[in-house]
Design a protein around this motif. Structure first.
Motif, PDB file in Angstrom:
ATOM      1  N   ASN A 109       1.120  -1.300  -0.070  1.00 34.90           N
ATOM      2  CA  ASN A 109      -0.027   0.011   0.030  1.00 34.90           C
ATOM      3  C   ASN A 109       0.941   1.338   0.048  1.00 34.90           C
ATOM      4  O   ASN A 109       0.279   2.415   0.105  1.00 34.90           O
ATOM      5  N   ILE A 110       2.196   1.004  -0.028  1.00 37.38           N
ATOM      6  CA  ILE A 110       2.779   2.281   0.001  1.00 37.38           C
ATOM      7  C   ILE A 110       3.672   2.388  -1.281  1.00 37.38           C
ATOM      8  O   ILE A 110       4.423   1.230  -1.711  1.00 37.38           O
ATOM      9  N   THR A 111       3.623   3.661  -1.798  1.00 42.89           N
ATOM     10  CA  THR A 111       4.330   3.852  -3.170  1.00 42.89           C
ATOM     11  C   THR A 111       5.719   4.793  -2.752  1.00 42.89           C
ATOM     12  O   THR A 111       5.551   5.568  -1.806  1.00 42.89           O
ATOM     13  N   VAL A 112       6.786   4.245  -3.295  1.00 45.87           N
ATOM     14  CA  VAL A 112       7.898   5.051  -3.157  1.00 45.87           C
ATOM     15  C   VAL A 112       8.689   5.431  -4.405  1.00 45.87           C
ATOM     16  O   VAL A 112       8.311   4.934  -5.661  1.00 45.87           O
ATOM     17  N   LYS A 113       9.455   6.387  -4.193  1.00 42.57           N
ATOM     18  CA  LYS A 113      10.338   6.845  -5.480  1.00 42.57           C
ATOM     19  C   LYS A 113      11.793   6.542  -5.251  1.00 42.57           C
ATOM     20  O   LYS A 113      12.313   6.809  -4.149  1.00 42.57           O
ATOM     21  N   ARG A 114      12.428   5.909  -6.082  1.00 43.64           N
ATOM     22  CA  ARG A 114      13.973   5.648  -5.773  1.00 43.64           C
ATOM     23  C   ARG A 114      14.865   6.573  -5.873  1.00 43.64           C
ATOM     24  O   ARG A 114      14.565   7.696  -6.585  1.00 43.64           O
ATOM     25  N   ILE A 115      15.699   6.590  -5.011  1.00 45.46           N
ATOM     26  CA  ILE A 115      16.763   7.948  -4.944  1.00 45.46           C
ATOM     27  C   ILE A 115      17.910   7.297  -5.906  1.00 45.46           C
ATOM     28  O   ILE A 115      18.521   6.525  -5.534  1.00 45.46           O
ATOM     29  N   SER A 116      18.018   8.259  -6.975  1.00 45.77           N
ATOM     30  CA  SER A 116      19.010   7.672  -7.853  1.00 45.77           C
ATOM     31  C   SER A 116      20.751   7.796  -7.545  1.00 45.77           C
ATOM     32  O   SER A 116      21.279   7.327  -7.637  1.00 45.77           O
TER      33      SER A 116
END
Lengths: 272, 472, 343
Positions: C245-252
């Motif tokens: 249920n959690i959406t994330v954005k990768r740290i590039s």
């Protein structure tokens, strides 16, 4: 018309129509001075020292809530002094801040005196820089100099004046020290003898800077006489309801210009 | 779409791109700039002696062992000076305003040929209520508030809030409420105004609504008198003073307990959703300017008391005189009301006279006892030696014994005394306070809640006490 | 009257008032809620469900509407018929699709919902587990004009407190970004962008762990049984079902990764440090006030003293002493802790 404003150095800049709307009786005064500052900086003491009134002051952040007014005379000019609520900032959405912000923005006081606590210069400068974005005509009252000295704090007033671009007057308002100099500076700025060039924020987030540029361009096209379009752009980006309303109705253009009708009259009489 | 609307549309679109942390970024850039200027222009001398005295004082006044004793001693000192100092000027003022000036006004009105009813209404009614309020209220106010203001100017009060915050946090309130409550012991209206120092909306409303539970100085005399007669009377004479003083302090502490419980209740129910934040600035200590503070604070308070006497007490006096003298079917309005409400008042252990006195004394709690005495004497047609009582003329019996006789003739028991003390703590705020609440909150809703909630609590508590008392 | 009788009557009176007006569970509130299940609510909820399906690229059917809205299949069939006659949806082999006007209607409802959540988060103290339920009610009650006014008052927000974008007045909505937390593998770094607030029980678990959009995630273990990760330095364990249920954005880029996760509450009197971040858990008025007082990233802050009970601490920041409660300092991150000289 712009030529007339430029020639009229001594003319008051305040917007009488809006001031009356804000509840200020303007009948007998030449200039309007707003008194701003952080809470607990001795703002009320400065107010009392300037006007000779006895407003109660206290060592409590945020004592004055209602707006106090007083008057004084200096160099043959009659001044109206309006004490604004003490605020840390003008950017948050609280009633006090809105009152202070709206007065400076819509009332266009001839001078805004910011009382600054010399022992907490950095935090107080935050408010100073915010006021600079709204109005040019500012005098800094660097209060509580005695307390700063007691605590081993030294402030280079000349450099500070240069850095800020407006007059900075060191004061000890409790002992009425520096008040004559403060009055002189107020008079100089009000009559246009001293030209303020307040420092503006330069370093900003890149994305933000880009957005401001776009909006500023558009604003300047629609309201060519807007003196502080950068600030208006910032407020629009933050979604300030009051400013959005003023832009939508076009009121913002009128506020920030001197009163057109009275100017026209003067212009025609001058021709005759 | 006009060009102006277009600007707004562009701004809305750009807002997406700038992102949600706009305000943060703005503040950061401002402080960065401010820091830069400060670094260039400000220098702190070596040795770190900045604020060292402040630190030392703070270490003592916020210490685990010394902090609270200092706080209690200072507050007790303020109360003691107020009580002691107010005694003499109060008597003096009372002798002057309620005694000499009253008699003078009365005789001059009569000799000027003013009709009796008008003299009664203006002098016996309006003027007397006004004089009463000024003589009871002015001296303690003129002493209590300047003292408090001195502590405030010195910078001590925020430290009290700092020490007490733990307690107030647990009931969903702000530490500064400790101070507005203390101010309430002087005058609830002043306490309500003082809540301006609380900058969080929810905690401020809590402090406003519960301020009434601080026993204000208009109610102290009532408490002391009734406790002396009914509670002190229960124990042997040499203990009477101590026990009745204990009872009054007990009521004041009960008030604090009610205040905390109500704060908790409000923060969990009707005020649950109001925005809440916490910040408490501890300003540097500053030597107070004693003379100027005493002067301005004294003038301020005196003006407030006089204003209150004229605007609220005077009309109340008119009403009191009128209801005692206007008759329908040969029975005065007051008696009609008393006869009608007596059976209901029995349930809460009070009587119709008390209820009527509290209704007409909404403008000023100070005149509750004089009104009760006057109504009791006229309602029962008591004959008193040495006191000529006229309908509608408030009076204070010269001695405690006489007061006791009057009240007992009016059917008072120990239970009535206890209930009156409770009801005096738990009833609607006076009209000055209500007016102040309305002005400060700008909302009828909160004003009405502030008025009705304590009355409901008062009736509930007195009802329970009465029924349990009768049960056992 | 007998005191016992009156006491009993009094008790019954209190009981009656409690049953009627008890918050949330009282008869009065139940009655009020029952009144709300009108046709408009059903239509709007169905449209929202269909929009959600579209967003997640799954098919919506009559059954899924019945299930989602908690109504019988008969009632759902009636509803679908009504929606079709209003030209808000079309059906194709049992799969339901939004028409253009259906989609803009759905977006309008979503806009109200998210703005209301943002309002509750920023301007009130309503607990975050209640936001969704309250917004579910308000989304059917506010008129577009009221919504725009509210939006203007709270600064025309663009993201709701769960990290969902708020559709604009004209119904613009940017596409979904990021990926599901369970997609990450060991030693990955990411930032939470969104937390799904339905179903309620799952959301309550996530809230209980103190997770918020904006937190940095460092995955320590990702197995079918459980997910172990650090959120802003604190170790958390979640079942994969819940983690999804959690959406994330990768740290590039590696330089964007923060290593230091000390909170201000760990700063002892006599120590100083530098503020690096104020967590998104502090929002609205709270956050603005803190920044006004000088608690901004980059500011030097030192702990001065504790109150006698030890649960309120005074800090010196920009030469001003301010007291902050633990529920605030737990959400302020600091680095470079040093002891002050002369202490």
């Amino acid at each position: 018309m712009n030529k007339v404003t430029a020639n009229c150095e001594n003319c008051p800049v305040h917007n009488a129509g809006n001031l009356i709307k804000l509840g200020i009786d303007m009948s007998d005064y030449d200039y309007v001075i707003a008194l701003a500052g952080n809470p607990n900086t001795g703002k009320s003491t400065v107010f009392n020292a300037l006007t000779g009134l006895h407003q109660h002051t206290g060592n409590w952040p945020g004592k004055t809530v209602t707006r106090a007014e007083g008057g004084f005379e200096f160099n043959g000019h009659k001044y109206k002094l309006v004490d604004l609520p003490g605020t840390y900032s003008l950017l948050s959405i609280s009633t006090d801040e809105e009152v202070a912000r709206n007065f400076i923005l819509f009332g266009q006081p001839d001078v805004t005196v910011i009382v600054v606590d010399a022992t907490r210069l950095e935090r107080n400068l935050n408010l100073v820089l915010q006021v600079f974005e709204i109005t040019d005509r500012v005098v800094i009252c660097l209060n509580l100099m005695d307390e700063a000295e007691r605590n081993g704090i030294e402030i280079d007033v000349r450099t500070l004046t240069k850095e800020l671009g407006v007059p900075v007057v060191p004061c000890v308002a409790r002992e009425k020290k520096g008040i004559p100099e403060l009055l002189q500076s107020i008079d100089d700025v009000a009559t246009g003898k001293y030209k303020c060039k307040p420092r503006r924020i330069k370093k900003r987030d890149k994305k933000l800077q880009e957005a401001i540029k776009v909006l500023k361009f558009k604003l300047n096209k629609v309201f060519p006489d807007l003196p502080n379009s950068e600030w208006v752009a910032l407020r629009l980006l933050e979604g300030d309801a009051e400013i959005i309303r003023a832009v939508k109705s076009g009121e913002i253009g009128k506020i920030l210009q001197p009163d057109l009708t009275s100017m026209k009259n003067e212009f025609t009489t001058a021709e005759n | 779409m006009t060009e102006r609307d277009e600007i707004i549309a562009i701004a809305n679109r750009l807002r997406w791109e700038v992102g949600g942390n706009f305000h943060d970024a703005l503040m950061e850039s401002l402080y960065k700039e401010a820091g830069e200027i400060a670094r260039k222009t400000m220098r702190k001398k070596d040795g770190e002696f900045a604020f060292s005295l402040d630190r030392k004082i703070d270490k003592i006044v916020t210490n685990k062992w010394t902090g609270f004793p200092i706080m209690f001693i200072l507050l007790a000192l303020v109360f003691w000076i107020t009580v002691q100092g107010a005694n003499y000027p109060s008597e003096l003022l009372s002798g002057l305003l309620v005694g000499d000036l009253y008699n003078f006004l009365r005789t001059s009105f009569i000799s000027a040929g003013v009709p009796d009813w008008l003299t009664g209404l203006l002098v016996d009614g309006g003027y007397l209520a006004m004089a009463w309020v000024v003589s009871v209220m002015l001296p303690p106010m003129a002493i209590f508030f300047p003292l408090f203001t001195l502590l405030e100017d010195f910078g001590y009060l925020p430290r009290v809030a700092f020490n007490m915050d733990s307690l107030f946090r647990k009931v969903g309130a702000h530490g500064k409420q400790a101070l507005t409550m203390s101010m309430g012991f002087g005058c609830n209206a002043a306490g309500v105004v003082a809540t301006r120092i609380i900058d969080s909306p929810r905690e401020r409303l809590i402090a406003i609504i519960t301020n009434n539970f601080s026993l204000c100085n208009g109610r102290w005399p009532t408490q002391i008198l009734i406790a002396t007669i009914f509670i002190g009377g229960l124990v042997p004479a040499h203990l009477a003073g101590l026990v009745s003083a204990g009872a009054v302090v007990g009521i004041a502490i009960l008030g604090i307990v009610f205040s905390l419980v109500t704060s908790w209740f409000l923060s969990k129910t009707i005020l649950k959703g109001e925005a809440s934040t916490f910040n408490l600035e501890l300003p540097p200590y500053r030597p107070p300017r004693i003379l100027q503070t005493l002067y301005t604070s004294f003038i301020d308070r005196t003006l407030i008391v006089l204003w209150r006497a004229v605007v609220f007490a005077f009309p109340a006096g008119l009403v009191i005189w009128a209801i005692s003298n206007i008759q329908i079917n040969n029975v005065s309005l007051a008696d009609h009301f008393i006869n009608f409400t007596d059976p209901f008042a029995m349930f809460v252990g009070l009587n119709g006279i008390i209820l009527l006195a509290y209704i007409v004394a909404i403008p000023a709690n100070e005149i509750v006892i004089p009104t009760i005495l006057m109504l009791t004497v006229t309602h029962y047609g008591l004959q008193l030696s040495g006191v000529g009582v006229e309908a509608g003329v408030m009076f204070e019996a010269g001695s405690i014994d006489l007061t006791r006789q009057i009240l007992e003739a009016g059917g008072w028991t120990v239970l009535t005394g206890i209930n009156l003390m409770l009801f005096s703590l738990l009833h609607n705020p006076c009209s000055t306070t209500l007016y102040t609440i309305y002005k400060e909150t700008g909302s009828w809703k909160w004003t009405v809640i502030s008025a009705l909630m304590p009355i409901a609590m008062g009736f509930t508590v007195t009802f329970l006490v009465t029924q349990l008392w009768m049960l056992f | 009257m007998n005191p016992l009788v009156s006491l009993i009557l009094f008790g019954l009176g209190i009981l009656f008032v409690m049953i009627t007006f008890f918050p949330e569970k009282g008869l009065y509130y139940k009655w009020k809620r029952a009144l709300l299940s009108t046709e408009r609510v059903l239509i709007e909820d169905a449209l929202k469900h269909l929009y959600d399906c579209e967003y997640r690229r799954v098919n919506c059917t009559l059954q899924s509407i019945a299930g989602n809205l908690n109504i019988s299949s008969d009632k759902a069939a009636e509803l679908v018929e009504r929606l079709e006659s209003l030209r808000l949806i079309t059906s194709e082999n049992g799969n339901l699709h939004l028409t253009k006007s259906g989609r803009s209607y759905a977006l309008r409802v979503i806009r109200v919902h998210r703005i209301w959540e943002k309002y509750l988060a920023d301007e009130t103290s309503i607990p975050e587990t209640d936001w969704h339920a309250q917004a579910e009610v308000m989304e059917h009650e506010l008129t577009p004009a009221q919504v725009d006014e509210l939006a203007a008052r709270i600064g025309n927000p663009v993201v709701d407190p769960h990290g969902d974008p708020i559709p604009s007045e004209d119904g613009d909505l940017p596409g979904k970004e990021g990926e599901i937390l369970t997609n990450l593998s060991e030693n990955d770094f990411a930032v939470i962008t969104h937390i799904e607030d339905e179903p309620e029980t799952v959301y309550a678990q996530i809230v209980a762990l103190g997770l918020h959009p904006g937190m940095q995630i460092h995955v320590l273990e990702n197995s079918p049984a459980r997910m172990v990760f650090e959120a802003d330095g604190d170790e958390k364990i979640l079942a994969p079902v819940i983690a999804s249920n959690i959406t994330v954005k990768r740290i590039s880029r590696t330089e964007e990764i923060r290593k230091d996760f000390k909170t201000l509450s760990s700063l002892k009197p006599g120590e100083k440090a530098e503020v690096i971040k104020i967590s998104n858990a502090l929002r609205g008025l709270q956050r603005r006030r803190l920044m006004d007082l000088g608690v901004v990233p980059g500011a030097e802050i030192s702990a001065e003293m504790e109150n006698p009970f030890g649960d309120l601490t005074a800090y010196r920041v920009k030469d001003t002493v301010i007291a902050l409660r633990k529920n605030q300092t737990d959400h302020i991150y600091i680095k470079n802790i040093e002891r002050l000289k002369n202490e």
